[in-house]
Design an enzyme around this catalytic site. Structure first.
Site, short mmCIF file in Angstrom:
data_model
loop_
_atom_site.label_atom_id
_atom_site.label_comp_id
_atom_site.label_asym_id
_atom_site.label_seq_id
_atom_site.Cartn_x
_atom_site.Cartn_y
_atom_site.Cartn_z
N GLY A 102 45.40 39.83 33.49
CA GLY A 102 45.69 39.71 31.97
C GLY A 102 45.65 41.04 31.31
O GLY A 102 44.64 42.03 31.52
N PHE A 103 46.59 41.32 30.53
CA PHE A 103 46.63 42.58 29.84
C PHE A 103 47.38 42.46 28.60
O PHE A 103 48.07 41.52 28.32
CB PHE A 103 47.79 43.50 30.70
CG PHE A 103 47.23 43.89 32.16
CD1 PHE A 103 46.42 45.11 32.24
CD2 PHE A 103 47.39 42.99 33.07
CE1 PHE A 103 45.80 45.36 33.64
CE2 PHE A 103 47.01 43.26 34.68
CZ PHE A 103 46.18 44.34 34.71
N ASP A 153 46.34 23.99 49.79
CA ASP A 153 47.37 24.26 51.02
C ASP A 153 46.93 26.00 50.81
O ASP A 153 46.57 26.73 50.13
CB ASP A 153 48.68 24.07 50.99
CG ASP A 153 49.13 23.85 52.34
OD1 ASP A 153 48.47 24.47 53.16
OD2 ASP A 153 50.56 23.63 52.52
N GLN A 201 48.33 30.22 44.44
CA GLN A 201 47.93 31.27 43.52
C GLN A 201 47.32 30.36 42.28
O GLN A 201 48.20 29.67 41.86
CB GLN A 201 49.06 32.31 43.07
CG GLN A 201 48.48 32.87 41.74
CD GLN A 201 47.22 33.87 41.68
OE1 GLN A 201 46.93 34.32 42.83
NE2 GLN A 201 46.54 34.07 40.72
N HIS A 228 43.50 32.74 36.10
CA HIS A 228 42.59 32.57 35.44
C HIS A 228 42.52 31.44 34.45
O HIS A 228 43.18 31.18 33.80
CB HIS A 228 41.93 33.84 34.89
CG HIS A 228 42.81 34.36 33.86
ND1 HIS A 228 42.85 35.84 33.31
CD2 HIS A 228 43.98 34.11 33.35
CE1 HIS A 228 44.04 35.95 32.56
NE2 HIS A 228 44.86 35.02 32.66
N ASN A 229 41.24 30.87 34.30
CA ASN A 229 40.93 29.83 33.06
C ASN A 229 41.70 28.67 33.43
O ASN A 229 41.44 27.57 32.72
CB ASN A 229 41.36 30.34 32.10
CG ASN A 229 40.86 31.69 31.49
OD1 ASN A 229 39.88 31.92 31.76
ND2 ASN A 229 41.88 32.71 30.79
N SER A 279 45.19 29.47 32.10
CA SER A 279 44.90 28.57 31.25
C SER A 279 45.47 27.42 31.41
O SER A 279 45.72 26.64 30.22
CB SER A 279 44.97 29.22 29.77
OG SER A 279 44.39 30.46 29.77
#
Length: 294
Positions: A137-138, A186, A190, A193-194, A212
């Site tokens: 997150g940026f 599996d 990936q 976050h959230n 999110s």
């Protein structure tokens, strides 16, 4: 520390006789903050804080709370303030970060990294999985610089969850990342976050879930499914392999395609594209035959 400095000097001035060697002795006390501390002190302090676990030969911090039945294999490390439940097995090379909680009868493979997270009971975490690291997150500030968003919350894994090898689950920034009970994940998945994943979901290999996302219960994601950020997926949704979710799915059912649509519509599109392609190449072939005949 008293240091005696000896300075030897050959006479070279007029007031000294030639070929006469003059020696001066000075003695003074010099205090040195760097030499007063031995470089091995930090290592000795570290050795005192970390001890070898009796069952398996791994290392643990003295402030960690570990059940006597737990097994910490050689090469594994449990950091401070962590809690390891009964009958837990931590594989060789695995790292349990500070303040991590692992429920009873949970097993981790080799080189698993757990940080900023809680793991439920009867879970299986396969080799190389990473749980609880910072999310991606940026934002760009008023000066045009790329600035990292704070990632300060946790990842919470429910009970009876299985997590595949080299899967990554990021911790939250504005809410905890949650994986519900009995969910199976599996390899090479990936989870950003959230993200909130319900119970009894199934995520096949190479699935990518952006930040999110909210998923209901009994959701099935085929291999290489991708889900964009901030979308919601209702319970009992099934997504075909290689699908891409670009907007929220509010009704249960089967979906597929890019963007993901109800499966019967997607199949119609596939058939239509195939028929159109066949007709195009058939007409082109007939035109080529007509030119040759002339």
């Amino acid at each position: 520390m008293a240091i005696q400095i000896r300075i030897a000097k050959l006479a070279s001035h007029n007031f000294m006789k030639p070929n006469i060697r003059t020696t001066f002795f000075f003695s003074r006390s010099i205090s040195n903050n760097f030499t007063s501390r031995h470089p091995d002190d930090d290592f000795k302090r570290c050795d005192q804080e970390y001890q070898q676990w009796c069952n398996g030969g791994g290392m643990f911090h003295k402030s960690a709370r570990i059940d006597p039945t737990a097994q910490i294999e050689i090469g594994a490390l449990v950091h401070s303030e962590s809690t390891v439940g009964a009958n837990v097995c931590i594989g060789s090379g695995s790292i349990v970060g500070p303040s991590v909680t692992i429920g009873q009868s949970t097993t981790t493979g080799y080189k698993v990294v757990l940080s900023n997270c809680t793991i439920g009971d009867f879970c299986v975490v396969h080799h190389g999985a990473c749980i609880g690291q910072d999310g991606f997150g940026f934002f760009i500030d008023e000066k045009g610089s790329m600035v990292k968003k704070p990632q300060i919350l946790k990842a919470r894994i429910g009970n009876h969850v299985e997590i595949g090898a080299n899967t990554c689950i990021d911790r939250g920034s504005w809410r905890d990342t949650i994986v519900g009970d009995h969910t199976k994940i599996d390899n090479l998945v990936q989870i950003g976050h959230n993200v909130e994943i319900g119970k009894s979901c199934m995520l096949c290999g190479q699935v990518g879930i952006a930040g999110s996302v909210t998923m209901g219960d009994y959701v099935t994601l085929g291999g290489r499914v991708s889900i964009r950020d901030h979308v919601c997926i209702a319970s009992k949704v099934r997504l075909a392999a290689n699908s891409c979710v670009t907007k929220s799915i509010t009704e249960a059912g089967d979906y597929g395609g890019f963007p993901a649509i109800p499966i019967h519509e997607w199949r119609k599109q596939v058939v239509s594209v195939r028929q159109t392609s066949k007709e195009f190449w058939y007409r082109r072939k007939m035109k080529s035959a007509d030119k040759r005949s002339r």
